[in-house]
Design a protein around this motif. Structure first.
Motif, mmCIF file in Angstrom:
data_model
loop_
_atom_site.group_PDB
_atom_site.id
_atom_site.type_symbol
_atom_site.label_atom_id
_atom_site.label_comp_id
_atom_site.label_asym_id
_atom_site.label_seq_id
_atom_site.Cartn_x
_atom_site.Cartn_y
_atom_site.Cartn_z
ATOM 1 N N LEU A 1 0.822 -1.207 0.000
ATOM 2 C CA LEU A 1 0.000 0.000 0.000
ATOM 3 C C LEU A 1 0.859 1.261 0.000
ATOM 4 N N VAL A 2 1.888 1.279 0.826
ATOM 5 C CA VAL A 2 2.766 2.451 0.880
ATOM 6 C C VAL A 2 3.469 2.656 -0.459
ATOM 7 N N ALA A 3 3.966 1.565 -1.054
ATOM 8 C CA ALA A 3 4.653 1.682 -2.347
ATOM 9 C C ALA A 3 3.700 2.187 -3.426
ATOM 10 N N ALA A 4 2.495 1.633 -3.464
ATOM 11 C CA ALA A 4 1.526 2.041 -4.481
ATOM 12 C C ALA A 4 1.052 3.467 -4.257
ATOM 13 N N GLY A 5 0.951 3.862 -2.999
ATOM 14 C CA GLY A 5 0.441 5.189 -2.690
ATOM 15 C C GLY A 5 1.321 6.324 -3.144
ATOM 16 N N LEU A 6 2.584 6.030 -3.400
ATOM 17 C CA LEU A 6 3.509 7.073 -3.840
ATOM 18 C C LEU A 6 3.171 7.603 -5.230
ATOM 19 N N THR A 7 2.485 6.792 -6.023
ATOM 20 C CA THR A 7 2.166 7.216 -7.392
ATOM 21 C C THR A 7 0.677 7.156 -7.706
ATOM 22 N N ALA A 8 -0.123 6.618 -6.786
ATOM 23 C CA ALA A 8 -1.547 6.422 -7.067
ATOM 24 C C ALA A 8 -2.352 7.696 -6.832
ATOM 25 N N ASP A 9 -3.460 7.819 -7.568
ATOM 26 C CA ASP A 9 -4.430 8.861 -7.268
ATOM 27 C C ASP A 9 -5.172 8.483 -5.986
ATOM 28 N N LEU A 10 -5.689 9.485 -5.277
ATOM 29 C CA LEU A 10 -6.309 9.239 -3.983
ATOM 30 C C LEU A 10 -7.507 8.294 -4.074
ATOM 31 N N GLY A 11 -8.416 8.533 -5.011
ATOM 32 C CA GLY A 11 -9.632 7.722 -5.094
ATOM 33 C C GLY A 11 -9.345 6.234 -5.245
#
Length: 263
Positions: free
Chosen positions: A212-222
């Motif tokens: 989740l942390v790795a994906a969150g660095l580039t993901a849109d919030l929604g």
């Protein structure tokens, strides 16, 4: 062997064993790290403790080894070294087991990448960090150009990568390059304590959290909120999730090592 691995009750201790050479990474060491990472994946370890023998954690690439080659032979050799090293980093990152790194002395080049890639990095207060690559006309490897901007920001990353200035352990902690700084005499004990605490934890939840942390660095919030919702629902329904809640309500310490991982 230039890399050793010992697994005890789910805790893997991976050790760079070229202390006399500053644990410099050549082809044998890169392949050793890859073999260790694959062993951790195959054995389903619960936590990894990465250390280096001797005065320095890792001074980077083995320049003496590289200097014996030139031209196409050198390019082929460096491709093999980085291929194995990068596959090791990918394998460690893909698993659920958190990685704890304990670093001392000089941390340079690929050693910086190993330290930065760990989930928790403990540094002796006498450790120093430098990128080193451009100082010899090289460019980064070992994920350094990926990890540094994410940990310390692109401006600071370029400062370190272009100037090769040395960063003290205190500054490394201040800018987010390492997690904590401890006295040299306490490094091994604190790193082992941290890794052991993680070994006893909810491994699957750790893995999902890492992703989740790795994906969150580039993901849109929604979309990322949707990803979080799916992950916490799965974790709650799992055996470890049920054990965690039961232990909390029962006012006892959870035993995640024995809980069934799923429904």
């Amino acid at each position: 062997m230039s890399v050793g691995i010992e697994i005890d009750d789910g805790l893997a201790r991976v050790t760079l064993r070229r202390g006399e050479a500053g644990n410099a990474i050549g082809l044998e060491t890169a392949r050793g790290l890859l073999a260790a990472a694959r062993t951790c994946a195959a054995e389903s370890v619960r936590a990894v403790l990465l250390t280096g023998e001797g005065k320095s954690f890792c001074v980077g690439g083995d320049l003496r080894e590289f200097s014996r080659l030139s031209g196409a032979a050198l390019e082929e050799h460096l491709t093999a070294v980085t291929g194995a090293l990068h596959d090791a980093l990918r394998t460690f990152a893909a698993g659920d087991a958190p990685v704890v790194a304990a670093v001392q002395g000089a941390v340079a080049g690929a050693g910086l990448g190993l330290a930065a890639s760990a989930d928790v990095t403990l540094a002796a207060d006498t450790a120093s960090f430098t990128a080193a690559y451009t100082g010899i006309g090289y460019t980064p490897d070992a994920g350094v150009s990926w990890f540094l901007p994410r940990l310390i920001g692109p401006k600071r990353a370029l400062d370190l990568l272009l100037t090769n200035r040395r960063v003290t352990a205190a500054e490394a902690a201040d800018i987010g390059l390492v997690s904590r700084v401890v006295a040299p005499a306490e490094l091994a004990t604190e790193a082992a304590r941290t890794a052991e605490a993680l070994r006893r934890g909810p491994t699957a939840a750790f893995g999902a959290t890492r992703r989740l942390v790795a994906a969150g660095l580039t993901a849109d919030l929604g979309p990322h909120l949707d990803r979080e919702a799916r992950a916490i629902a799965a974790a709650a329904a799992s055996g470890t999730g049920r054990e965690g809640v039961a232990a909390f309500l029962g006012k006892r310490t959870p035993d995640f090592t024995r809980a069934a991982p799923s429904t």
